[in-house]
Write a protein that holds these residues in place. Structure first.
Motif, PDB file in Angstrom:
ATOM      1  N   SER A 259       0.865  -1.223  -0.085  1.00 12.81           N
ATOM      2  CA  SER A 259      -0.017  -0.200  -0.170  1.00 12.81           C
ATOM      3  C   SER A 259       0.849   1.211   0.097  1.00 12.81           C
ATOM      4  O   SER A 259       0.349   2.251   0.161  1.00 12.81           O
ATOM      5  CB  SER A 259      -1.131  -0.014   1.185  1.00 12.81           C
TER       6      SER A 259
ATOM      7  N   ASP B  31      -0.754   2.079  -3.352  1.00  7.83           N
ATOM      8  CA  ASP B  31      -1.924   1.788  -3.562  1.00  7.83           C
ATOM      9  C   ASP B  31      -2.636   1.548  -1.992  1.00  7.83           C
ATOM     10  O   ASP B  31      -2.791   0.381  -2.035  1.00  7.83           O
ATOM     11  CB  ASP B  31      -2.069   0.672  -4.594  1.00  7.83           C
ATOM     12  N   ASP B  32      -3.026   2.364  -1.276  1.00 10.23           N
ATOM     13  CA  ASP B  32      -3.425   3.760  -1.761  1.00 10.23           C
ATOM     14  C   ASP B  32      -3.036   4.709  -0.527  1.00 10.23           C
ATOM     15  O   ASP B  32      -3.406   5.930  -0.221  1.00 10.23           O
ATOM     16  CB  ASP B  32      -4.691   3.817  -2.128  1.00 10.23           C
TER      17      ASP B  32
ATOM     18  N   GLU C 276     -10.080  -2.782  -2.238  1.00  4.18           N
ATOM     19  CA  GLU C 276      -9.365  -3.867  -3.202  1.00  4.18           C
ATOM     20  C   GLU C 276     -10.329  -5.165  -3.271  1.00  4.18           C
ATOM     21  O   GLU C 276      -9.636  -6.296  -3.711  1.00  4.18           O
ATOM     22  CB  GLU C 276      -8.089  -4.426  -2.504  1.00  4.18           C
TER      23      GLU C 276
ATOM     24  N   ASP D  73      -5.934   7.714  -6.731  1.00  6.60           N
ATOM     25  CA  ASP D  73      -5.492   6.480  -6.831  1.00  6.60           C
ATOM     26  C   ASP D  73      -4.999   5.982  -8.042  1.00  6.60           C
ATOM     27  O   ASP D  73      -5.216   6.712  -9.072  1.00  6.60           O
ATOM     28  CB  ASP D  73      -6.788   5.495  -6.595  1.00  6.60           C
ATOM     29  N   GLY D  74      -4.132   5.179  -8.156  1.00  3.04           N
ATOM     30  CA  GLY D  74      -3.501   4.630  -9.342  1.00  3.04           C
ATOM     31  C   GLY D  74      -2.407   5.394  -9.488  1.00  3.04           C
ATOM     32  O   GLY D  74      -1.900   6.581  -9.080  1.00  3.04           O
TER      33      GLY D  74
ATOM     34  N   GLN E  88       1.893  -2.267  -8.217  1.00  7.50           N
ATOM     35  CA  GLN E  88       0.581  -2.307  -7.561  1.00  7.50           C
ATOM     36  C   GLN E  88      -0.168  -3.589  -7.726  1.00  7.50           C
ATOM     37  O   GLN E  88       0.116  -4.266  -8.666  1.00  7.50           O
ATOM     38  CB  GLN E  88      -0.183  -1.311  -8.279  1.00  7.50           C
TER      39      GLN E  88
END
Lengths: 500, 500
Positions: free
Chosen positions: B151, B154-155, B189, B215-216, B472
């Motif tokens: 994480s 992400d995120d 997720e 995000d991403g 990710q």
């Protein structure tokens, strides 16, 4: 000829007196067999543990020596084999018996009993197994009761039946018309890798006129069974490639090639919808003439029962019926793996997809030839084939890349159905049990007999002795007590009936 | 208008002073962010474990409260959401930020580090990752170094960047021209199943003028990126059946149907050789007009570089180039399983073979419609479809049986490319970083934003902050330290630049 038939009829009548199902002598020997099997099963026999094998060999040496056999421990590239022979007489033909004393690995948690190496006696009342005391056998031997434990059927049971048959033959003062040799394998459940070389090394010691293998179950009908061959095996592993590492299926799904689709398309190309391999040449050389068809059809299989038991609507159509299907090499997907399935599934484009194939072989289908056909068929679809993980250069250069690795080949064998020794065995069993013998031209599974056949150039026959529902290779392996009586009867008449 | 442009130019110049890449203030804040991220990553955050989520929420509440936010824990039908807001001023427009603090499940054995929840600092010397002490950051912050841990990108990384931006804004005494709300998801997720209902329930609390999702990753070019939509997702699981229990491949190979072949043939039927879905209607409704093509082509993708990096020769041909391929729904095999592969492989005819599929959706392709198309296509091939394990009766009755289970649908969303708030974000980022902003019409991945868009009827934009090569969803997830600087700069200017 007439004289020998009369002799034989008289001979069989005598045996029946001694060996009738309910004869006291037979029941008493069955009881002794059970006690000795209990002792033998108590020795764990997983070939992953070499000391297991050593302990079993010590037991075997004592037991065979006590029956007057000369014994040898044959060292190999793997674990040792056990060999025993009664004193030889050059004028007699020689039977070589093959059995094995190693067993499948055990996962005790999956068994109904605590310790799979402690023999348990069970009766079955209305479908429920119920533990019985061994003392109950003092009153009567119930042939429907069963002995549960690892290797009761596969394959310690037959070894102990053999030893007890020798006792009974001695007790009855029978002079055997054969020389008797016994070779006991220690790595059969681990595919007997050292055997081919060992048979070469000990060629002279093992020389015989024919080979009898006592392994596996009798036909599902329960009738006396002789098997003339078994399929060989080889393996192929196919791996298709997507992105070098698993990628997020959102970012690259629709773009990075998916190895699961590549592999599926390839696997789908191997067979038609009826399950027949369509790779050119795969079934070449197989001819099932009328005589063969007659033998195949004489096997009292019940295809409907098989489908019902295994719960499928339609079998593959490689053969028109079960026995016919076994005359052909198979192409089986034994495993598929890519990414994760079930609760573990992740939204990725996996990096690889793998199919594990096994190819069961028949004498007409050499394993190396079949593997080459499969590879040629793949190559003809535009694949670049490598036998190692492809390099970046290979991946970038070729549109379709597949890694193919090959397993070793265990050959099939098949003895001619008209063989003289085979006829002798079939006739002897037929007369002893007064039943038609089920003759199996080739069985589906693989036993490592081809090295003997190839090296010693002798005919080989499986004479299975145990019940078909013995849970071989699985938890709760068992042996029906009636099959002990059957085994002693079969060994007895096979050993004492002279060739005509 | 001219006045506001002058104000803006002056404003940006001031920000650049404070926030220049090498400014001491920024570097000091980056250092603080790293320490706080280390603390946050140390809390496992697998939504399969509700206590993980609780621990993270406690951490978040403390951190947001300390920055002057009012916070709430929003109960849902699943795990709770976390909400925070700065004190509101009715005359200002409201930004709602969406991020998530749950992480993908971890298989530690596949990571280069022992514990994926213990942040590790790595430098890269000639392609080799090398562990660095966090003390090294006291001397200088190297923007090329990376933080490894679950994480990081992400995120959790963006959440901690956001908190530290608030600190910096306060330190600089900036009065924000927006109301600020933050909603943090706990099951992103695991596909955010409770979100649609929760957004309805907490509609008033969440009301805003526009939504910014952090995000991403930014575009592979590393340029500032704004994304106007993302694909949705749904899943299908297909299981084909062979014999009821795995069978010895010798005895039943060639006879019992092999579930791997059945499944392979089915999967192979879904796509042509170029990777395009050939299920009728799958791509219906998708029109890419000239303006759209212009935007798609303006994205500085390098398809050759993607293929080189992911090491494949040819991409699937769903679109003519990467961005175009994302305008279509996908059909991805994310997992395949049957029997065993590798060293575990056993010579069996497996009982089942399973394919896990994910379908990435676009606004034109409703998830339920696509799933029905797939099922109709399967049915048209003669399959009997069940959504539970078939009974013996079903297995015996139907020649081809398949179990199909469906996952929930997360809708796609796509905000109009000419939206006023979108233009504001793009211009702000362009001015801050003095670079053209990459505008992505729809990204491949899924964030569960459709419920907000549908319920709150507001435009939504992804403003990604992390490096594109962050691994990710995979082992060795990481965050480049330079992206922390980028994230703080982006949040800072987005929060303090007034709408014109």
């Amino acid at each position: 000829m007439i004289r020998s038939v009369i002799t034989l009829v008289f001979f069989i009548a005598t045996i029946t007196n001694i060996l009738g199902q309910d004869s006291i002598k037979l029941k008493s020997q069955v009881r002794k067999t059970i006690d000795e099997l209990k002792d033998f099963v108590a020795l764990p026999n997983d070939a992953l543990n070499p000391e297991d094998i050593d302990n079993n060999i010590i037991w075997l040496r004592n037991k065979f020596n006590a029956r007057g056999f000369n014994t040898s421990i044959l060292e190999t590239e793997g674990l040792p084999l056990f060999f025993a022979a009664l004193p030889m007489d050059d004028v007699k033909p020689t039977i070589l018996f093959y059995m094995h004393f190693d067993g499948q690995s055990v996962d005790a948690s999956k068994w109904n009993q605590k310790n799979p190496y402690v023999l348990e006696l069970m009766s079955n009342k209305e479908g429920q197994w119920q533990k019985e005391s061994f003392d109950a056998l003092d009153t009567d031997i119930n042939y429907d009761w069963r002995l549960f434990g690892r290797s009761t059927s596969d394959d310690k049971g037959p070894i102990v039946m053999f030893l007890n048959t020798i006792d009974l033959l001695k007790e009855n003062g029978v002079t055997l018309p054969f020389n008797v040799k016994v070779i006991l394998d220690s790595e059969e459940e681990k595919s007997s890798a050292p055997l081919p070389k060992a048979v070469k090394t000990y060629r002279e010691l093992l020389e015989a006129d024919f080979l009898v293998i006592n392994d596996g179950p009798v036909h599902a009908s329960g009738r006396p069974t002789v098997v003339y061959g078994c399929r060989g095996i080889t393996t192929l592993s196919l791996t298709a490639f997507g992105p070098i590492h698993p990628q997020h299926s959102g970012h690259y799904g629709n773009y990075a090639p998916n190895p699961g689709f590549i592999l599926s398309k390839l696997l789908a190309s191997f067979k038609d919808d009826a399950g027949r391999v369509i790779i050119p040449g795969y079934y070449d050389g197989i001819v099932l003439d009328d005589d063969t068809q007659t033998i195949l059809k004489s096997v009292p299989d019940n295809d409907t029962e098989i489908r019902e038991r295994l719960q499928f609507n339609s079998a593959d159509k490689v053969g028109a019926f079960y026995q016919e299907s076994l005359q052909y090499p198979s192409l089986n997907i034994r495993g598929l793996g890519s990414g994760w399935v079930g609760a573990e599934a992740r939204t990725i484009v996996p990096a690889t997809a793998t199919a594990e194939l096994d190819l069961r072989l028949v004498p007409e289908s050499d394993g190396n030839r079949l593997k080459k056909l499969v590879k040629d068929f793949i190559r003809d679809q535009g694949f670049y084939i490598t036998d190692t993980v492809p390099t970046k250069e290979e991946r970038l250069k070729h549109e379709k890349v597949i890694m193919v690795t090959e397993g070793s080949v265990t050959d099939a064998f098949r003895t001619d159905l008209s063989d003289h020794y085979g006829n002798h065995i079939v006739n002897t069993l037929k007369d002893t049990f007064d039943q038609d013998v089920v003759q199996i031209r080739i069985m589906g599974g693989t036993v490592p007999i081809a090295p003997f056949v190839n090296e010693l150039q002798i005919p080989a026959f499986l004479v299975p002795l145990v019940n078909p529902d013995n849970n071989q290779h699985s938890p709760n392996e068992n042996l029906k007590i009636g099959q002990i009586a059957y085994g002693i009867q079969a060994f007895y008449t096979l050993l004492c009936t002279p060739m005509d």
